[in-house]
Enzyme design. Sequence first.
Site, PDB file in Angstrom:
ATOM      1  N   ASP A 115     -10.733  -2.930  84.425  1.00 52.68           N
ATOM      2  CA  ASP A 115      -9.708  -3.819  83.868  1.00 52.68           C
ATOM      3  C   ASP A 115      -8.353  -3.503  84.494  1.00 52.68           C
ATOM      4  OD1 ASP A 115      -9.317  -5.711  81.281  1.00 52.68           O
ATOM      5  OD2 ASP A 115      -7.525  -4.492  81.633  1.00 52.68           O
ATOM      6  N   LYS A 146      -5.204 -10.122  85.772  1.00 49.24           N
ATOM      7  CA  LYS A 146      -4.443 -11.029  84.891  1.00 49.24           C
ATOM      8  C   LYS A 146      -3.206 -11.617  85.577  1.00 49.24           C
ATOM      9  CE  LYS A 146      -5.742  -7.658  81.374  1.00 49.24           C
ATOM     10  NZ  LYS A 146      -5.531  -6.277  81.803  1.00 49.24           N
ATOM     11  N   HIS A 154      -2.198 -13.262  81.016  1.00 47.89           N
ATOM     12  CA  HIS A 154      -1.894 -11.962  80.397  1.00 47.89           C
ATOM     13  C   HIS A 154      -1.221 -12.120  79.029  1.00 47.89           C
ATOM     14  CE1 HIS A 154      -1.040  -7.555  81.691  1.00 47.89           C
ATOM     15  NE2 HIS A 154      -1.215  -7.616  80.403  1.00 47.89           N
TER      16      HIS A 154
HETATM   17  N1  LIG Z   1      -3.933  -7.373  77.854  1.00 44.97           N
HETATM   18  C1  LIG Z   1      -2.949  -6.591  77.513  1.00 44.97           C
HETATM   19  O1  LIG Z   1      -1.829  -7.030  77.175  1.00 44.97           O
HETATM   20  C2  LIG Z   1      -3.182  -5.109  77.474  1.00 44.97           C
HETATM   21  C3  LIG Z   1      -2.266  -4.281  76.816  1.00 44.97           C
HETATM   22  C4  LIG Z   1      -2.535  -2.921  76.791  1.00 44.97           C
HETATM   23  C5  LIG Z   1      -3.672  -2.416  77.413  1.00 44.97           C
HETATM   24  N2  LIG Z   1      -4.527  -3.235  78.079  1.00 44.97           N
HETATM   25  C6  LIG Z   1      -5.751  -2.724  78.760  1.00 44.97           C
HETATM   26  O2  LIG Z   1      -6.453  -1.876  77.841  1.00 44.97           O
HETATM   27  C7  LIG Z   1      -6.611  -0.575  78.406  1.00 44.97           C
HETATM   28  C8  LIG Z   1      -6.621   0.485  77.326  1.00 44.97           C
HETATM   29  O3  LIG Z   1      -5.463   0.438  76.531  1.00 44.97           O
HETATM   30  P1  LIG Z   1      -4.385   1.613  76.495  1.00 44.97           P
HETATM   31  O4  LIG Z   1      -4.354   2.237  77.824  1.00 44.97           O
HETATM   32  O5  LIG Z   1      -3.150   1.054  75.918  1.00 44.97           O
HETATM   33  O6  LIG Z   1      -4.909   2.589  75.382  1.00 44.97           O
HETATM   34  P2  LIG Z   1      -6.194   3.495  75.039  1.00 44.97           P
HETATM   35  O7  LIG Z   1      -7.284   3.255  75.998  1.00 44.97           O
HETATM   36  O8  LIG Z   1      -6.419   3.273  73.586  1.00 44.97           O
HETATM   37  O9  LIG Z   1      -5.602   4.951  75.212  1.00 44.97           O
HETATM   38  C9  LIG Z   1      -5.376   5.523  76.462  1.00 44.97           C
HETATM   39  C10 LIG Z   1      -4.747   6.883  76.220  1.00 44.97           C
HETATM   40  O10 LIG Z   1      -5.677   7.703  75.508  1.00 44.97           O
HETATM   41  C11 LIG Z   1      -5.930   8.910  76.208  1.00 44.97           C
HETATM   42  N3  LIG Z   1      -7.377   9.139  76.080  1.00 44.97           N
HETATM   43  C12 LIG Z   1      -8.380   8.492  76.727  1.00 44.97           C
HETATM   44  N4  LIG Z   1      -9.568   8.937  76.318  1.00 44.97           N
HETATM   45  C13 LIG Z   1      -9.328   9.879  75.392  1.00 44.97           C
HETATM   46  C14 LIG Z   1     -10.169  10.711  74.619  1.00 44.97           C
HETATM   47  N5  LIG Z   1     -11.490  10.642  74.719  1.00 44.97           N
HETATM   48  N6  LIG Z   1      -9.583  11.596  73.765  1.00 44.97           N
HETATM   49  C15 LIG Z   1      -8.233  11.655  73.665  1.00 44.97           C
HETATM   50  N7  LIG Z   1      -7.374  10.905  74.383  1.00 44.97           N
HETATM   51  C16 LIG Z   1      -7.929  10.018  75.240  1.00 44.97           C
HETATM   52  C17 LIG Z   1      -5.478   8.661  77.624  1.00 44.97           C
HETATM   53  O11 LIG Z   1      -4.958   9.847  78.197  1.00 44.97           O
HETATM   54  P3  LIG Z   1      -5.654  10.504  79.510  1.00 44.97           P
HETATM   55  O12 LIG Z   1      -5.532   9.508  80.608  1.00 44.97           O
HETATM   56  O13 LIG Z   1      -4.831  11.720  79.734  1.00 44.97           O
HETATM   57  O14 LIG Z   1      -7.070  10.817  79.137  1.00 44.97           O
HETATM   58  C18 LIG Z   1      -4.367   7.632  77.454  1.00 44.97           C
HETATM   59  O15 LIG Z   1      -3.134   8.270  77.195  1.00 44.97           O
HETATM   60  C19 LIG Z   1      -5.434  -0.491  79.369  1.00 44.97           C
HETATM   61  O16 LIG Z   1      -5.591   0.569  80.295  1.00 44.97           O
HETATM   62  C20 LIG Z   1      -5.443  -1.864  79.976  1.00 44.97           C
HETATM   63  O17 LIG Z   1      -6.457  -1.961  80.957  1.00 44.97           O
HETATM   64  C21 LIG Z   1      -4.299  -4.585  78.091  1.00 44.97           C
END
Ligand SMILES: NC(=O)c1ccc[n+]([C@@H]2O[C@H](COP(=O)([O-])OP(=O)(O)OC[C@H]3O[C@@H](n4cnc5c(N)ncnc54)[C@H](OP(=O)(O)O)[C@@H]3O)[C@@H](O)[C@H]2O)c1
Length: 351
Positions: free
Chosen positions: A70, A104, A137
């Site tokens: 993604d 996106k 997006h």
């Molecule tokens: N469409 C949109 O508007 C939108 C908005 C936000 C996000 N997204 C997409 O959704 C994806 C995920 O969302 P997100 O990045 O906001 O949040 P998330 O996946 O909920 O959290 C990521 C964070 O959690 C940590 N993490 C990952 N696995 C873990 C585990 N097993 N235990 C503890 N901590 C952990 C990571 O740190 P480390 O890297 O240090 O492990 C990172 O800081 C994004 O990368 C993006 O592709 C889309």
Amino acid sequence: MKKVCSLIWLTFIAISYFCRGLQSVSEIPNFPLNNGKKIPSIGYGTWMANGQDLENALEVALEDGYRYIDTAFLYGNEKVVGKVLNRWITDGKLKREDLYILTKLPPSGNRPEGVSKYLKKSLENLQLDYVDMYLIHVPFAFNEIGDNLFPFHSNKTINMDSSTDLKAIWKEMEKQVDAGLTKGIGLSNYNETQIKKVLEYSRIKPCTLQIELHPYLQQNKLVEFCKKNEILVIAYSPLGSPGLTKFFENFQKKIDRPDILGDSTLKAIAAKYSKTTAQVLLRFFTQNGIVPIPKSTNPSRIKMNIEIFDFQLNDQEMNEIKALDKGQRLLNFSELFDGIDKHPEYPFKSQ
Ligand SMILES: NC(=O)c1ccc[n+]([C@@H]2O[C@H](COP(=O)([O-])OP(=O)(O)OC[C@H]3O[C@@H](n4cnc5c(N)ncnc54)[C@H](OP(=O)(O)O)[C@@H]3O)[C@@H](O)[C@H]2O)c1
């Protein structure tokens, strides 16, 4: 003799790579989409990752069996994603059709003439002929000012384009499917009213809706609406986005982010299965027909996050997690982009 030995060794490595590839792919169940294609039931999120960190992490993720990557033009990391994908494809470790690549349309390109322009830029960055899914997006738009992805006025408000015509944009999205540049099209951060309108005027239905979903924000009404209309839901920030605080600091903003992974209900369920709370959450989503896309650049967390297909939550545990919903949104965009809540298509007006 030495030559024969190394030939045997090389053959052995090639076979084990091949078998590993097959095993990884078959381990991850897919969900069907309304365009007749399938999407892996868990993806790899790339927001807030870039450069060598992302390159290394993607290598690990692909080795571990992630196939859905993604990304977004807005993340500024498509070139890194493209570099790694290209390496895997040219090395023969994966075929293009084994991968599921989603990107996106950025808010600064959110107008009819921006659709083809930005999709082509993304394809060039990703070194691909097509993507599997192209999303709008956000339903709001910024003015396009050079290459500035986040155009702020001098008074720190966002330079928005209020003339957004979502129907005209969708018509251009459909043309990208016709042109073979994307296999499917979808939405992100749209509310139910906006999606209903898309369903009314669409010739090609949205396949997916990507929204913020975690135990403290479950958006059940919207998820049910999507299921009824055969729109697959993708959960962003499924772990409660622990990296968000740091991201906000880049914009000189502070946020009060709850520690969802430390929730006592989740901890108790995790202990029962000898899993982490993150694994319980990711399992919760896939078991509910939703695709979570956790981001991590840490090799052991990348691996753990996909090891969720060897246990099953029972009804009581699913209900306990459902009961954690507080309607608590982490990202409403107006804390980041001052003034964006005045945009006519701002999606979270009533919340
Ligand atoms: N469409 C949109 O508007 C939108 C908005 C936000 C996000 N997204 C997409 O959704 C994806 C995920 O969302 P997100 O990045 O906001 O949040 P998330 O996946 O909920 O959290 C990521 C964070 O959690 C940590 N993490 C990952 N696995 C873990 C585990 N097993 N235990 C503890 N901590 C952990 C990571 O740190 P480390 O890297 O240090 O492990 C990172 O800081 C994004 O990368 C993006 O592709 C889309």
